[in-house]
Design an enzyme around this catalytic site. Structure first.
Site, PDB file in Angstrom:
ATOM      1  CD  GLU A 234      35.909  31.876  51.879  1.00  0.00           C
ATOM      2  OE1 GLU A 234      37.126  32.463  51.246  1.00  0.00           O
ATOM      3  OE2 GLU A 234      34.955  32.241  51.668  1.00  0.00           O
ATOM      4  CB  CYS A 268      36.564  35.371  48.912  1.00  0.00           C
ATOM      5  SG  CYS A 268      36.082  36.035  50.328  1.00  0.00           S
TER       6      CYS A 268
END
Length: 458
Positions: A234, A268
């Site tokens: 990720e 993110c």
């Protein structure tokens, strides 16, 4: 070096010694013993009960846990409390739903007699390499499902999060003692990058999950590949916020601001590129700049603070250099302020072109880039013109358009007319350079699991 450096003051509060190489071996051995002697032998209900207790302990200690990450990475205290609560909810989700998700899956045979089914089981020891921006949430979405599956965890947290790492380890230690589980189910290590490579290479370790930068993901994936280990990544994102139509521009603007400024802009899947249809652009720009710059960085310990400091001097220097370079390359500045220490005021730029570095980079902090487009097709093309593919946001009053655009966006997640809608049951992950694999939801239980076929004749 593992150390707590308060980003609001620059003060080093405490340093933590790096684990020895001998300690690394002991950590792996402990986790492997926990898998062999407890996790793979007990029913899923026992592992779920352990994670339920971990959830409860997060709730019981929520204020103490929140205070830690305010010190470590400057998260505003109300957001810190929210993160702890979210982590607890994630653990509880897997405690409640894990047994059902892991139930045997019958396969209807096409020919022959007997029966067949899939039985899901843990693989063994997993290494988690976690980031600093969500110290509890990131660990919960990795450890929660995987402990319920039957894996055991060696956890390497970010070097600036040693105190929260210790707090999580203490929660697992308390829970395992109370429930009679093996202490090695969850082992925290203050390891170097070189030691992390050693852990990945160890034959007792079956996989690794990393949340972090592209560089970190590439380095880990290379080591994992050489050692034939499963990896979940990720990584970064430069998520588009596409505004095509609205009957509430003020509401859309506030959502856009919220999607950019959450966690001090250090998320993110934050909205970072705002792509607005030309007929709405001028009014959106005026309202967005006003609303975005209304939140100035302040003391993260104050209850009403929305924007705190960036997480470290390195993060501040990096973001400032990116912004300065974007301006030098020709971006138009709509708003910016003077950085003080790690307190970075919101900045807005526009007229960013593909020739500029800013067009392709991720800005990890309160910097927003605005883009004007003339059509849905241009909006989609611009949204996809990025090396990343984590999340995306689409605002429109046209339901058919919403799904049409969602289908065309290269991203792991599309949010339509909503921001900050993450929830434990919703899978999280990306495509392209934003990584691979999924965390959260039912799919997190499928990443590090042996889907074992059992066929019985007769």
């Amino acid at each position: 070096m593992y150390a707590v450096v308060n980003p609001a003051t620059g003060e080093t509060l405490r340093e933590y010694p790096t684990i020895s190489d001998e300690g690394v071996g002991e950590a792996i051995s402990s986790a492997h013993s926990a898998f062999s002697e407890w996790s793979r032998r007990v029913p899923v209900a026992d592992r779920a009960a352990l994670i339920a207790r971990v959830a409860a302990l997060h709730t019981e200690r929520r204020e103490e846990l929140a205070d830690i990450i305010v010190r470590e990475m400057g998260k505003p205290v109300e957001q810190a409390l929210g993160e702890v609560d979210f982590a607890a909810a994630i653990y509880q989700y897997y405690a409640d739903n894990g047994p059902e998700f892991l139930a045997d899956e019958t396969i209807e045979l096409a020919d022959g007699g007997g029966s067949a089914f899939i039985r899901r089981a843990g693989l063994g020891v997993l290494l988690g390499i976690m980031p600093w921006n969500f110290p509890y949430y990131q660990v919960a979405r990795f450890a929660g499902p995987n402990v319920v599956v039957g894996n055991t965890i060696v956890l390497k947290h970010a070097p600036q999060c040693p105190e929260s790492a210790a707090a999580i380890a203490d929660i697992f230690d308390t829970a395992t003692k109370e429930l009679g589980a093996h202490a090695g189910v969850y082992v925290n290590v203050y390891a170097t990058n070189e030691q992390a490579a050693t852990i990945i290479a160890d034959p007792r370790v079956q996989g690794v999950s990393v949340t972090g930068s592209e560089r970190a993901g590439a380095a880990v994936a290379e080591i994992a590949g050489r050692n034939l280990k499963k990896v979940v990544l990720e990584l970064g994102g430069s998520d588009p916020f596409i505004l095509l139509s609205t009957d509430d521009l003020d509401g859309a603007v506030q959502d856009a601001v919220s999607a950019r400024i959450d966690n001090n802009g250090q998320s993110c899947n934050a909205a970072k590129r705002f792509i607005v249809l030309d007929e709405l652009f001028d009014e959106f720009q005026q309202k967005f700049v006003e609303a975005f710059t209304a939140s100035q960085p302040a003391d993260p310990t104050a209850d009403d603070t929305v924007l705190g400091p960036l997480s470290s001097k390195a993060a501040t220097d990096r973001l400032q250099e990116q912004l300065d370079r974007a301006i030098a390359q020709g971006a138009t500045v709509l708003a910016k302020g003077e950085t003080s220490g790690n307190f970075f005021p919101p900045a807005v730029i526009t007229d960013v072109t593909p020739e500029m570095d800013a067009f392709h980079e991720e800005f990890f902090g309160p910097v927003a880039a605005l883009y004007k487009v003339s059509s849905e097709e241009e909006a989609v093309a611009l949204a996809n013109d990025t090396p990343f593919g984590l999340g995306s946001y689409v605002y429109t009053t046209d339901d058919e358009q919403a799904l049409r655009v969602a289908d065309q966006i290269d991203a792991g997640m599309v949010w339509v007319n909503i921001v900050l809608g993450d929830s434990a049951e919703l899978p999280f992950g990306g495509v392209k350079r934003s990584g691979s694999g999924r965390e959260m939801g039912r799919f997190a239980l499928e990443e590090f699991v042996n889907k074992k076929l059992i066929r019985i004749n007769g």
